[in-house]
Design an enzyme around this catalytic site. Structure first.
Site, PDB file in Angstrom:
ATOM      1  N   LYS A  11       0.777  -1.040  -0.069  1.00 49.97           N
ATOM      2  CA  LYS A  11      -0.001   0.044   0.016  1.00 49.97           C
ATOM      3  C   LYS A  11       0.972   1.322   0.331  1.00 49.97           C
ATOM      4  O   LYS A  11       2.358   1.335   0.420  1.00 49.97           O
ATOM      5  CB  LYS A  11      -0.903  -0.009   1.403  1.00 49.97           C
ATOM      6  N   TYR A  51     -12.371  -1.729  -3.910  1.00 48.36           N
ATOM      7  CA  TYR A  51     -13.069  -1.800  -2.420  1.00 48.36           C
ATOM      8  C   TYR A  51     -14.447  -1.949  -2.406  1.00 48.36           C
ATOM      9  O   TYR A  51     -14.925  -1.492  -1.369  1.00 48.36           O
ATOM     10  CB  TYR A  51     -12.279  -0.722  -1.390  1.00 48.36           C
ATOM     11  N   PHE A  59     -15.430   3.823   6.839  1.00 44.27           N
ATOM     12  CA  PHE A  59     -14.063   4.232   6.627  1.00 44.27           C
ATOM     13  C   PHE A  59     -13.828   4.281   4.913  1.00 44.27           C
ATOM     14  O   PHE A  59     -12.483   4.385   4.526  1.00 44.27           O
ATOM     15  CB  PHE A  59     -13.322   3.275   7.102  1.00 44.27           C
ATOM     16  N   ARG A  87      -2.150 -14.168   4.613  1.00 42.90           N
ATOM     17  CA  ARG A  87      -2.938 -13.694   5.451  1.00 42.90           C
ATOM     18  C   ARG A  87      -2.209 -13.728   6.798  1.00 42.90           C
ATOM     19  O   ARG A  87      -2.422 -13.023   7.525  1.00 42.90           O
ATOM     20  CB  ARG A  87      -4.519 -14.123   5.489  1.00 42.90           C
ATOM     21  N   THR A  93      -5.856  -7.140  10.496  1.00 39.50           N
ATOM     22  CA  THR A  93      -6.257  -5.876   9.926  1.00 39.50           C
ATOM     23  C   THR A  93      -5.665  -4.688  10.786  1.00 39.50           C
ATOM     24  O   THR A  93      -4.970  -3.950  10.267  1.00 39.50           O
ATOM     25  CB  THR A  93      -7.711  -5.787   9.687  1.00 39.50           C
ATOM     26  N   ARG A 104       2.224  -6.653   9.358  1.00 40.36           N
ATOM     27  CA  ARG A 104       1.275  -5.536   9.946  1.00 40.36           C
ATOM     28  C   ARG A 104       1.831  -5.130  11.391  1.00 40.36           C
ATOM     29  O   ARG A 104       1.777  -4.161  11.496  1.00 40.36           O
ATOM     30  CB  ARG A 104      -0.269  -5.721   9.837  1.00 40.36           C
ATOM     31  N   ASN A 114      -2.279   0.079   6.855  1.00 41.13           N
ATOM     32  CA  ASN A 114      -1.856  -1.072   7.319  1.00 41.13           C
ATOM     33  C   ASN A 114      -0.808  -1.831   6.196  1.00 41.13           C
ATOM     34  O   ASN A 114      -0.739  -3.009   6.369  1.00 41.13           O
ATOM     35  CB  ASN A 114      -2.784  -2.095   7.781  1.00 41.13           C
ATOM     36  N   HIS A 117      -2.312  -5.529   1.436  1.00 41.87           N
ATOM     37  CA  HIS A 117      -3.715  -6.055   1.095  1.00 41.87           C
ATOM     38  C   HIS A 117      -3.212  -7.478   0.788  1.00 41.87           C
ATOM     39  O   HIS A 117      -2.392  -7.784   0.048  1.00 41.87           O
ATOM     40  CB  HIS A 117      -4.367  -5.476  -0.062  1.00 41.87           C
ATOM     41  N   GLU A 128      -9.379 -10.819  -8.140  1.00 43.72           N
ATOM     42  CA  GLU A 128      -8.390  -9.655  -7.631  1.00 43.72           C
ATOM     43  C   GLU A 128      -7.361  -9.818  -8.779  1.00 43.72           C
ATOM     44  O   GLU A 128      -6.727  -8.783  -9.041  1.00 43.72           O
ATOM     45  CB  GLU A 128      -8.074  -9.637  -6.239  1.00 43.72           C
TER      46      GLU A 128
HETATM   47  P1  ADP Z   1      -8.212  -6.579   5.418  1.00 36.21           P
HETATM   48  O1  ADP Z   1      -7.166  -5.793   4.758  1.00 36.21           O
HETATM   49  O2  ADP Z   1      -7.363  -7.323   6.777  1.00 36.21           O
HETATM   50  O3  ADP Z   1      -8.745  -7.909   4.603  1.00 36.21           O
HETATM   51  P2  ADP Z   1     -10.766  -5.384   5.623  1.00 36.21           P
HETATM   52  O4  ADP Z   1     -11.034  -6.467   4.321  1.00 36.21           O
HETATM   53  O5  ADP Z   1     -11.772  -5.708   6.610  1.00 36.21           O
HETATM   54  O6  ADP Z   1      -9.173  -5.988   6.089  1.00 36.21           O
HETATM   55  O7  ADP Z   1     -10.725  -4.007   5.218  1.00 36.21           O
HETATM   56  C1  ADP Z   1      -9.913  -3.563   4.080  1.00 36.21           C
HETATM   57  C2  ADP Z   1      -9.229  -2.282   4.497  1.00 36.21           C
HETATM   58  O8  ADP Z   1      -9.817  -1.331   4.836  1.00 36.21           O
HETATM   59  C3  ADP Z   1      -8.225  -2.804   5.681  1.00 36.21           C
HETATM   60  O9  ADP Z   1      -7.016  -3.445   5.212  1.00 36.21           O
HETATM   61  C4  ADP Z   1      -7.599  -1.207   6.297  1.00 36.21           C
HETATM   62  O10 ADP Z   1      -6.719  -0.607   5.114  1.00 36.21           O
HETATM   63  C5  ADP Z   1      -9.101  -0.638   5.868  1.00 36.21           C
HETATM   64  N1  ADP Z   1      -9.836  -0.609   7.169  1.00 36.21           N
HETATM   65  C6  ADP Z   1     -10.597  -1.722   7.624  1.00 36.21           C
HETATM   66  N2  ADP Z   1     -11.237  -1.628   8.745  1.00 36.21           N
HETATM   67  C7  ADP Z   1     -10.877  -0.033   9.262  1.00 36.21           C
HETATM   68  C8  ADP Z   1     -11.317   0.784  10.057  1.00 36.21           C
HETATM   69  N3  ADP Z   1     -12.071   0.457  11.012  1.00 36.21           N
HETATM   70  N4  ADP Z   1     -10.710   2.075  10.062  1.00 36.21           N
HETATM   71  C9  ADP Z   1     -10.030   2.475   9.004  1.00 36.21           C
HETATM   72  N5  ADP Z   1      -9.636   1.595   7.752  1.00 36.21           N
HETATM   73  C10 ADP Z   1     -10.070   0.276   8.251  1.00 36.21           C
HETATM   74 MG    MG Z   2     -10.187  -7.564   3.037  1.00 36.12          MG
END
Ligand code: ADP
Ligand code: MG
Length: 140
Positions: A11, A51, A59, A87, A93, A104, A114, A117, A128
């Site tokens: 990212k 997304y 968010f 993962r 996350t 992370r 973070n 992805h 994807e």
């Molecule tokens: P992951 O990337 O672990 O699969 P998610 O798919 O739930 O997590 O979320 C996608 C992305 O959205 C996260 O990697 C993070 O960058 C952002 N994100 C998720 N939850 C939050 C939150 N509570 N506040 C801000 N950004 C968030």
């Molecule tokens: Mg995700």
């Protein structure tokens, strides 16, 4: 066990801090291979589409802005159980909840910034990967 491919994104917070090599080393040390890779600047439309599943989340707008703030590196990672393995290497996350040794835990700046992805299922990995790569760009 089977050989899988998964979509990984380094990212903007990672490209900005010039730590893409450190992150890729984590994948390689844990048995995943980079079989496709490119550095791109996501358009807003691309980030929104990628997304889309999070469109209703509070968010979403901020996430989209953060993903276009600097270049990203998109990759296809290959290996045994690559989807779940990636993962695991990424960690939770929210970096505050991520295990020691995960990307992370070591590198994320916040729950939003973070660093990485990773696809969350084999089905999503296929979608994807196709979002970013032609089959001819993937060299196993
Ligand atoms: P992951 O990337 O672990 O699969 P998610 O798919 O739930 O997590 O979320 C996608 C992305 O959205 C996260 O990697 C993070 O960058 C952002 N994100 C998720 N939850 C939050 C939150 N509570 N506040 C801000 N950004 C968030
Ligand atoms: Mg995700």
């Amino acid at each position: 066990m089977s050989i899988e491919r998964t979509l990984s994104i380094l990212k903007p917070d990672a490209t900005r801090r010039n730590i893409t090599g450190k992150i890729i080393t984590k994948f390689e040390e844990n048995g995943l291979r980079v079989v496709a890779q490119k550095r791109i600047r996501l358009t807003k439309a691309q980030a929104e589409a990628f997304y889309e599943v999070h469109k209703e989340r509070p968010f979403y707008a901020s996430l989209v802005e953060s993903m276009i703030a600097a270049p990203v590196v998109v990759q296809v990672l290959e290996g045994e159980n690559a989807v779940a393995k990636n993962r695991e290497i990424m960690g939770a996350t929210n970096p505050a909840a991520a295990d020691e040794g995960t990307i992370r835990k070591e590198f994320a700046e916040s729950v939003e910034a973070n660093s990485v992805h990773g696809s969350d299922s084999l089905e999503n990995a296929e979608k994807e990967i196709a979002f970013f790569f032609a089959q001819t760009e993937i060299v196993g």
